[in-house]
Every structure is written in structure tokens, then in C-alpha cells.
Design a protein around this motif. Structure first.
Motif, PDB file in Angstrom:
ATOM      1  N   VAL A  39       0.854  -1.193   0.000  1.00 51.72           N
ATOM      2  CA  VAL A  39       0.000   0.000   0.000  1.00 51.72           C
ATOM      3  C   VAL A  39       0.886   1.239   0.000  1.00 51.72           C
ATOM      4  N   LEU A  40       0.472   2.254  -0.720  1.00 53.31           N
ATOM      5  CA  LEU A  40       1.162   3.549  -0.717  1.00 53.31           C
ATOM      6  C   LEU A  40       0.351   4.524   0.112  1.00 53.31           C
ATOM      7  N   LEU A  41       1.015   5.217   1.003  1.00 62.36           N
ATOM      8  CA  LEU A  41       0.363   6.247   1.820  1.00 62.36           C
ATOM      9  C   LEU A  41       0.923   7.602   1.410  1.00 62.36           C
ATOM     10  N   ILE A  42       0.047   8.492   1.004  1.00 64.07           N
ATOM     11  CA  ILE A  42       0.485   9.827   0.553  1.00 64.07           C
ATOM     12  C   ILE A  42      -0.267  10.920   1.315  1.00 64.07           C
ATOM     13  N   PRO A  43       0.397  12.057   1.524  1.00 67.97           N
ATOM     14  CA  PRO A  43      -0.344  13.240   1.960  1.00 67.97           C
ATOM     15  C   PRO A  43      -1.055  13.820   0.742  1.00 67.97           C
ATOM     16  N   LYS A  44      -2.237  14.369   0.937  1.00 66.58           N
ATOM     17  CA  LYS A  44      -2.939  14.959  -0.212  1.00 66.58           C
ATOM     18  C   LYS A  44      -2.229  16.222  -0.681  1.00 66.58           C
ATOM     19  N   GLN A  45      -1.633  16.932   0.254  1.00 63.86           N
ATOM     20  CA  GLN A  45      -0.829  18.101  -0.123  1.00 63.86           C
ATOM     21  C   GLN A  45       0.467  17.614  -0.772  1.00 63.86           C
ATOM     22  N   HIS A  46       0.899  18.314  -1.794  1.00 65.97           N
ATOM     23  CA  HIS A  46       2.108  17.893  -2.494  1.00 65.97           C
ATOM     24  C   HIS A  46       3.376  18.290  -1.738  1.00 65.97           C
ATOM     25  N   PHE A  47       4.193  17.280  -1.465  1.00 65.01           N
ATOM     26  CA  PHE A  47       5.580  17.485  -1.024  1.00 65.01           C
ATOM     27  C   PHE A  47       6.416  16.586  -1.917  1.00 65.01           C
ATOM     28  N   ASP A  48       7.530  17.070  -2.391  1.00 61.94           N
ATOM     29  CA  ASP A  48       8.340  16.247  -3.293  1.00 61.94           C
ATOM     30  C   ASP A  48       8.838  14.980  -2.611  1.00 61.94           C
ATOM     31  N   PHE A  79       5.871  -5.640   9.256  1.00 62.03           N
ATOM     32  CA  PHE A  79       5.795  -5.077   7.902  1.00 62.03           C
ATOM     33  C   PHE A  79       6.977  -4.140   7.727  1.00 62.03           C
ATOM     34  N   ARG A  80       7.102  -3.604   6.527  1.00 65.23           N
ATOM     35  CA  ARG A  80       8.195  -2.671   6.248  1.00 65.23           C
ATOM     36  C   ARG A  80       7.620  -1.381   5.689  1.00 65.23           C
ATOM     37  N   VAL A  81       8.166  -0.262   6.142  1.00 61.33           N
ATOM     38  CA  VAL A  81       7.810   1.051   5.589  1.00 61.33           C
ATOM     39  C   VAL A  81       9.034   1.577   4.864  1.00 61.33           C
ATOM     40  N   VAL A  82       8.851   1.931   3.597  1.00 64.28           N
ATOM     41  CA  VAL A  82       9.962   2.406   2.766  1.00 64.28           C
ATOM     42  C   VAL A  82       9.602   3.774   2.197  1.00 64.28           C
ATOM     43  N   ILE A  83      10.546   4.698   2.280  1.00 65.21           N
ATOM     44  CA  ILE A  83      10.371   6.004   1.636  1.00 65.21           C
ATOM     45  C   ILE A  83      11.557   6.211   0.713  1.00 65.21           C
ATOM     46  N   ASN A  84      11.387   5.838  -0.533  1.00 64.70           N
ATOM     47  CA  ASN A  84      12.455   6.071  -1.501  1.00 64.70           C
ATOM     48  C   ASN A  84      12.591   7.573  -1.724  1.00 64.70           C
ATOM     49  N   MET A  90      16.035   5.684  -5.666  1.00 64.38           N
ATOM     50  CA  MET A  90      15.170   5.099  -6.702  1.00 64.38           C
ATOM     51  C   MET A  90      13.724   5.590  -6.592  1.00 64.38           C
ATOM     52  N   GLN A  91      13.575   6.873  -6.192  1.00 64.42           N
ATOM     53  CA  GLN A  91      12.235   7.461  -6.160  1.00 64.42           C
ATOM     54  C   GLN A  91      11.793   7.727  -7.597  1.00 64.42           C
ATOM     55  N   SER A  92      10.650   7.175  -7.980  1.00 66.41           N
ATOM     56  CA  SER A  92      10.177   7.364  -9.356  1.00 66.41           C
ATOM     57  C   SER A  92       9.006   8.336  -9.443  1.00 66.41           C
ATOM     58  N   VAL A  93       8.299   8.545  -8.339  1.00 70.65           N
ATOM     59  CA  VAL A  93       7.204   9.517  -8.312  1.00 70.65           C
ATOM     60  C   VAL A  93       7.560  10.583  -7.279  1.00 70.65           C
ATOM     61  N   ASN A  94       7.681  11.815  -7.747  1.00 66.78           N
ATOM     62  CA  ASN A  94       8.148  12.890  -6.867  1.00 66.78           C
ATOM     63  C   ASN A  94       6.999  13.549  -6.109  1.00 66.78           C
ATOM     64  N   HIS A  95       6.269  12.702  -5.411  1.00 69.19           N
ATOM     65  CA  HIS A  95       5.250  13.133  -4.439  1.00 69.19           C
ATOM     66  C   HIS A  95       5.453  12.188  -3.267  1.00 69.19           C
ATOM     67  N   LEU A  96       5.774  12.736  -2.098  1.00 66.04           N
ATOM     68  CA  LEU A  96       6.100  11.901  -0.937  1.00 66.04           C
ATOM     69  C   LEU A  96       5.127  10.738  -0.803  1.00 66.04           C
ATOM     70  N   HIS A  97       5.671   9.534  -0.634  1.00 66.38           N
ATOM     71  CA  HIS A  97       4.828   8.367  -0.379  1.00 66.38           C
ATOM     72  C   HIS A  97       5.589   7.377   0.472  1.00 66.38           C
ATOM     73  N   MET A  98       4.855   6.745   1.365  1.00 65.18           N
ATOM     74  CA  MET A  98       5.387   5.645   2.161  1.00 65.18           C
ATOM     75  C   MET A  98       4.884   4.347   1.540  1.00 65.18           C
ATOM     76  N   HIS A  99       5.800   3.450   1.231  1.00 63.53           N
ATOM     77  CA  HIS A  99       5.411   2.094   0.854  1.00 63.53           C
ATOM     78  C   HIS A  99       5.183   1.319   2.154  1.00 63.53           C
ATOM     79  N   ILE A 100       4.052   0.699   2.290  1.00 64.58           N
ATOM     80  CA  ILE A 100       3.775  -0.194   3.428  1.00 64.58           C
ATOM     81  C   ILE A 100       3.691  -1.606   2.847  1.00 64.58           C
ATOM     82  N   LEU A 101       4.684  -2.423   3.193  1.00 67.46           N
ATOM     83  CA  LEU A 101       4.819  -3.750   2.579  1.00 67.46           C
ATOM     84  C   LEU A 101       4.713  -4.828   3.642  1.00 67.46           C
ATOM     85  N   GLY A 102       3.909  -5.844   3.374  1.00 68.38           N
ATOM     86  CA  GLY A 102       3.773  -6.920   4.346  1.00 68.38           C
ATOM     87  C   GLY A 102       3.171  -8.159   3.730  1.00 68.38           C
ATOM     88  N   GLY A 103       2.923  -9.138   4.590  1.00 65.32           N
ATOM     89  CA  GLY A 103       2.304 -10.379   4.137  1.00 65.32           C
ATOM     90  C   GLY A 103       3.321 -11.440   3.765  1.00 65.32           C
TER      91      GLY A 103
END
Ligand code: AMP
Length: 111
Positions: A39-48, A79-84, A90-103
Motif C-alpha cells: 500500500v502507498l500512503l500519501i499526503p494529499k498536499q504535495h511534497f516532493d 511489515f516494512r515502511v519504505v520512503i524512496n 530510486m524514487q520514481s514519483v516525486n510526491h512523498l509516499h510511504m510504501h507499506i509492505l507486508g504479508g
């Protein structure tokens, strides 16, 4: 921000598979999952990136990580939280996002 895909997802202009949403943040499933739960978690406000975001927004996101992990059923197993960040991150989308990885069991060190 113009031409930002995650701003468009946050605004509902591009569809997403939503896991959680409120007035400040959106959590949605990654289109190219790297784990059974991704899952990706993003703020609605844009931060690079994490260097640009304010502490209040970042702290708010931390609370939502907890909520999403509980809803996905991965809080107990872990789980793992990653912020590229940036080129080497290797950040490919320049809008802050946390990857939440598990399972599944994660590997360390990361590649
Ligand atoms: P990063 O490489 O850390 O910038 O992560 C960007 C992530 O966004 C990648 O894991 C992509 O699979 C994901 N992604 C890109 N476009 C979409 C989309 N339209 N819906 C969901 N996830 C996306």
C-alpha cells in the motif's frame, strides 16, 4: 501540483484502489505490488519527498501507518515502511509516499 500523478490520484482524477482516506491523506494499493500487501500512503498536499514535508504532516502519516497496518492485518506479523528518496533512493514519483509492505518475510539488506 500540475502533472503529478499522485496529486491526480489524491484528487480522484485518476482511479486508485483505496485502503484508507481522510481529508489529509490517502492510502491505496500499489499498481505493481512487491509483496502480498503493498500500500502507498500519501499526503494529499504535495511534497516532493521526506526532505520537504513538515513534521506535523509526517507525524500524522505515522498514525495512519498504524491504522492501515491494523486494517491489512499485518501489524502483528510485522511489515516494512519504505520512503524512496531522490535518484539513489530510486524514487520514481516525486510526491512523498510511504510504501507499506507486508504479508511475507522481508529481506535485509535491501538491494
Ligand atoms: P517509488 O519508486 O518509490 O517512487 O514508488 C512509486 C510507486 O508508485 C511504484 O511502486 C509504482 O508501482 C507505484 N505507482 C505508480 N503509478 C501508480 C498508480 N497509478 N497507482 C498505484 N500505484 C502506482
Amino acid at each position: 501540483m500540475e502533472n503529478c500523478i499522485f496529486c491526480k490520484i489524491a484528487a480522484g482524477e485518476i482511479p486508485s484502489n483505496k485502503v484508507y482516506e481522510d481529508e489529509k491523506v490517502l492510502a491505496f494499493r500499489d499498481i505493481d505490488p512487491q509483496a502480498p500487501e503493498h500500500v502507498l500512503l500519501i499526503p494529499k498536499q504535495h511534497f516532493d519527498n521526506i526532505l520537504e514535508v513538515d513534521g506535523e504532516t509526517f507525524a500524522y502519516m505515522q498514525g495512519i501507518v498504524k491504522r492501515v497496518a491494523n486494517e491489512l492485518g499485518i501489524a502483528e506479523t510485522g511489515f516494512r515502511v519504505v520512503i524512496n528518496t531522490g535518484k539513489d533512493g530510486m524514487q520514481s514519483v516525486n510526491h512523498l509516499h510511504m510504501h507499506i509492505l507486508g504479508g511475507r518475510s522481508m529481506q535485509w539488506p535491501p538491494g
